[in-house]
Every structure is written in C-alpha cells, then in structure tokens.
Design a protein around this motif. Structure first.
Motif, PDB file in Angstrom:
ATOM      1  N   UNK A  97     -28.504 -19.653 -18.150  1.00 35.24           N
ATOM      2  CA  UNK A  97     -27.134 -19.579 -18.645  1.00 35.24           C
ATOM      3  C   UNK A  97     -26.224 -18.916 -17.613  1.00 35.24           C
ATOM      4  N   UNK A  98     -26.502 -17.642 -17.355  1.00 35.80           N
ATOM      5  CA  UNK A  98     -25.684 -16.861 -16.430  1.00 35.80           C
ATOM      6  C   UNK A  98     -26.361 -16.778 -15.065  1.00 35.80           C
ATOM      7  N   UNK A  99     -25.607 -16.377 -14.060  1.00 39.25           N
ATOM      8  CA  UNK A  99     -26.234 -16.168 -12.748  1.00 39.25           C
ATOM      9  C   UNK A  99     -27.314 -15.089 -12.829  1.00 39.25           C
ATOM     10  N   UNK A 100     -28.315 -15.211 -11.988  1.00 45.11           N
ATOM     11  CA  UNK A 100     -29.386 -14.219 -11.883  1.00 45.11           C
ATOM     12  C   UNK A 100     -29.506 -13.800 -10.421  1.00 45.11           C
ATOM     13  N   UNK A 101     -30.120 -12.658 -10.235  1.00 41.89           N
ATOM     14  CA  UNK A 101     -30.307 -12.128  -8.878  1.00 41.89           C
ATOM     15  C   UNK A 101     -31.801 -12.137  -8.571  1.00 41.89           C
ATOM     16  N   UNK A 102     -32.155 -12.786  -7.465  1.00 41.78           N
ATOM     17  CA  UNK A 102     -33.535 -12.819  -7.005  1.00 41.78           C
ATOM     18  C   UNK A 102     -33.722 -11.726  -5.966  1.00 41.78           C
ATOM     19  N   UNK A 103     -34.700 -10.868  -6.194  1.00 44.01           N
ATOM     20  CA  UNK A 103     -34.931  -9.719  -5.321  1.00 44.01           C
ATOM     21  C   UNK A 103     -36.340  -9.813  -4.756  1.00 44.01           C
ATOM     22  N   UNK A 104     -36.430  -9.728  -3.458  1.00 48.91           N
ATOM     23  CA  UNK A 104     -37.719  -9.675  -2.781  1.00 48.91           C
ATOM     24  C   UNK A 104     -37.772  -8.376  -1.984  1.00 48.91           C
ATOM     25  N   UNK A 105     -38.763  -7.565  -2.315  1.00 43.86           N
ATOM     26  CA  UNK A 105     -38.914  -6.291  -1.605  1.00 43.86           C
ATOM     27  C   UNK A 105     -40.396  -5.962  -1.466  1.00 43.86           C
TER      28      UNK A 105
END
Length: 451
Positions: A85-93
């Motif tokens: 639905x909404x934007x999401x944030x992909x995090x790689x750490x």
C-alpha cells in the motif's frame, strides 16, 4: 619539631603542584567519557555518508582496513520502494539479522518484516510481499524496534523505529534484507536509493584523552583508505577527532583556570619555607653564631640548612605527590588518568622541592648576614597588619566582582584580587605567629655561651 615542619611544608608544596596535574588530566578524561557516552557507539569513530545514492564498495576490504587500525566497520544501505500500500524502506546492514527479535521464520534469502506489517497484511514466512510491483519472499517476521532503540540500532533509530503516531504521513516501514537480495532487487528496478553510510568505530575503552588521541590519530590515517574503497565522494564526519579536540580544550581550559590558584598556593607554601628557615636559625642559634665568629660565610651556613632540611623536605614532597595521586579519585571529576599524569606530577613535585631548597638556603643566608642600620626599620614595619588590612579590603569590596561568568567560556574567570585574598590571609597568619614567636624568644634569657 623543625623536621616535622619541614616534612609538612614539603608535603603541602608538592601536593598542590601534583594535584594540579592530576585534576587537569582527569578533566580531559571526563570530557572524553562525556563525549563517548552521549553518542551512539558507531559514532565514536569516523562516518562516511552518501545521501540519496548508493555506492559500490568492498565490504570485506572496508572491514579489513578498520581492523588494521583497531576498529570495526558496518555499512548501511537504504532504499525506498512501493509496498503493498504505502512506500517501505529496505535496509541492509551488516549483522542486522542478529540484532532483532525473531518471532517467526529465519531464512535470510527473503525479506524480514516487522510484526506490525506482517499482522496488517497477514503474512508469514514463506509467503510473498509485493515490492515495486513484484513478489518477494518473506524470510522472517521480527518484533519491530521501538524507542529507546538497542545500541546496535542507535545510529539508525530514525530508520528502524518510526514514530507510532505519525500515521499515513509517517516514514516508511523498515524491512530488513541481505546485501545479496538487495542487489538483486536493485537490478530489477523500481528502487530509489535513500543513502549509504559506512561507520568505523571501536569497542575498546575510550576513557582518557590519551586513548581518544590515539583513536583519533588512527581514524585520521584510515580515512583516505576508506574513501578510496568507496566509489563517489562521501561526506566525512570524524567524531573521534571532535572528541579529542574537546578533551584537549577542556584540559587547556582547566589548566589555565587552576594555574593562578596553584601559583598562589605555592607562594603560600614558600612562606612556610621562610618560616622554616627562621625556625632553623633560631634552633641552631648558638651553632650559627659560633660558625659566624669563626669566619664561616653566610652562604655556607645557608648550605648547611639545605643539607639538614633537604631530607625532610624531600620526604614531604614524596608524601605530597603520593597523597595527590591517592586522593585524585575522590576530588577529581573521574578516576581515569592519562599515563603521563603520575610522571609529570612527580616532576612538578620535584620542582617544588628544588625551589624550596633554594628559598631555604637564600633566606638562611640573608638572616645570618649583618643587617645595615638603615634597613633595621624594616623589622619594625607591621607587615602582617598591612596584609590583613588588604585582605579585609578585598573581602568587603571585591565580593561582587571576584568571579565573572562568560557564556562563551567553559569555566568562570576569577579576578586577581580574589586570588590574592587567600595569600594575604596566609601572610597575615604567618606574620602574627612569627611576630609572637619573636617576642617570646626575646623574653627568655639565653643560657648558651659562645666560646
């Protein structure tokens, strides 16, 4: 009695000088610890950031560079894309999967969802989630990170712990992905880079200015190598250098602030040496007169006083240095001291001992020299009354101007008049005692004859 006075005088002189070194060192340690404790652990070194872009980098090479200088490295990559639905944030750490609480699943080949997102869309490990219009497997469900964020996420708390009250206009929800999966998704398109950051930090204790200076020197040497390992021109923040500069400035400020007080205290202690010389001459009166009548020079008699009282003064100086060292944890702002502090304090204590010997020999020499009649009136001047009067004047007129506070300075400024007040008070007390001792000694009949 003279020996005891010598020991106490040496102790006071050395204590004041040595304590100045210990307190100055401790102030730098306190500033270092404050800077480290009020930043995230990943922010105690150097940080390289590229905004709104991703950069190619060899993670293994970055870790190798950091480890060579005694540090650890972590690279964080962030992308934003369309979710269900909404934007999401992909995090790689690096090691991110090891620092969240897994509720379901655990496969690192898929995306990891916070439990609120998984509950909203009724997703479980093995299901798929739509990212950039394409299905991506769900590898695990983890308990969403909330403030206060754990230490590992301290530098990324704004990414992984969005405000629960932000609603639809809040930041995108954080989804964790491996670096390999993120590269695959980037190649397929539909992801917008939000930024890349490389943190190089150390887990070694940073408790003194010396330790912080060494770490700052290491970050300065490694920064060019880290920059060369990245494509692009990252913004560089060397937090270690900032902390080292803060500790240096704190020590300099404290040193300048306590120096006048130290000088006043040392001068007051040297007045005690003057009294010690008078006491030695009085105790050795018969011997001094005998030596004088036999033609021994005043300088030689002064040297005799130095030889006799040098040992007690040295013992007192050693005790003063040791006392300053032992009591510094109780009086200083922190217990950690720089490695150079004890040695430098010992040098200053030795310096006070040498100056005390010089004053002792000089005063003794002058006291055995025959005074000229024109200078005899100086003995009748009530110096202690003048000093006491000056102290009273400063007390009555200088109270409002003794300390001045400037918002741009770390420490308040103490006026010279205020610093002179304790010295004048000590001069008054010592003068009164010496004057009374002189009256009492003249009142007793002499029982010693000089051959």
């Amino acid at each position: 009695m003279t020996v005891i006075v010598g020991v106490v005088t040496g102790l006071v002189l050395a204590f004041v000088a040595a304590a100045t070194v210990f307190y100055t060192s401790a102030s730098g340690s306190a500033a270092t610890q404050y800077a480290v404790d009020h930043r995230c652990r990943t922010e105690n070194g150097v940080q390289l950031t590229v905004s709104n872009a991703d950069v190619a980098a060899d993670d293994a090479k970055i870790r190798q560079i950091a480890q060579r200088y005694g540090g650890e490295a972590a690279r964080t990559r962030t992308y934003v894309t369309r979710g269900p639905l909404d934007p999401v944030r992909l995090i790689s750490r690096d090691r991110a999967f090891d620092h969240v609480e897994v509720l379901k699943g655990g496969s690192r080949d898929g995306v990891w969802l916070p439990h609120n997102v998984a509950d909203q869309f009724k997703l479980n490990p093995g299901d798929t989630i739509q990212l950039a219009g394409r299905p991506v497997p769900v590898g695990a469900v983890y308990r969403k990170v909330a403030d206060p964020a754990p230490e590992f996420w301290c530098g990324d708390r704004s990414l992984v712990a969005p405000s629960p009250h932000a609603g639809a206009n809040g930041p995108p929800q954080p989804l964790l992905v491996s670096s390999t999966l993120l590269d695959e998704l980037v190649q397929k398109g539909g992801l917008v880079p939000a930024g890349t950051r490389v943190d190089v930090y150390t887990t070694r204790p940073l408790q003194t200015r010396t330790q912080m200076d060494e770490w700052a020197a290491a970050t300065a040497r490694m920064t060019p190598e880290l920059t060369a390992a990245l494509t692009g021109k990252p913004a560089i923040k060397d937090y270690a250098a900032l902390s080292a500069k803060t500790a240096e400035r704190t020590q300099e400020t404290v040193g300048r602030a306590v120096l006048p007080l130290t000088l006043v205290s040392v001068i007051a202690g040297l007045l005690g040496v003057v009294g010690l010389a008078a006491q030695w001459v009085q105790c050795r009166g018969a011997e001094v007169r005998l030596l004088w009548t036999r033609g021994v020079s005043p300088q030689a008699i002064g040297g005799k006083a130095v030889l006799e009282m040098g040992g007690p003064l040295l013992a007192g100086a050693t005790l003063g240095w040791a006392t300053a060292w032992v009591t510094s944890p109780l009086l200083a702002p922190t217990t950690q001291l720089d490695p150079w502090a004890p040695g430098r304090a010992a040098l200053l204590a030795a310096g006070t001992w040498f100056v005390a010997l010089l004053v002792l020999g000089t005063v003794t020499t002058l006291r055995v020299v025959e005074r000229k009649p024109k200078a005899a009136f100086l003995k009748k001047v009530p110096w202690e009354v003048l000093a006491g009067g000056a102290a009273v004047v400063i007390w009555l007129t200088g109270a409002e101007h003794a300390v001045e506070v400037d918002a741009g300075e770390l420490l308040p400024q103490v006026s010279l008049a205020a610093l002179a007040f304790p010295l004048l008070t000590i001069v008054f007390l010592v003068g009164v005692v010496a004057r009374l001792a002189g009256f009492l000694s003249r009142g007793k009949p002499s029982a010693t004859r000089v051959a």
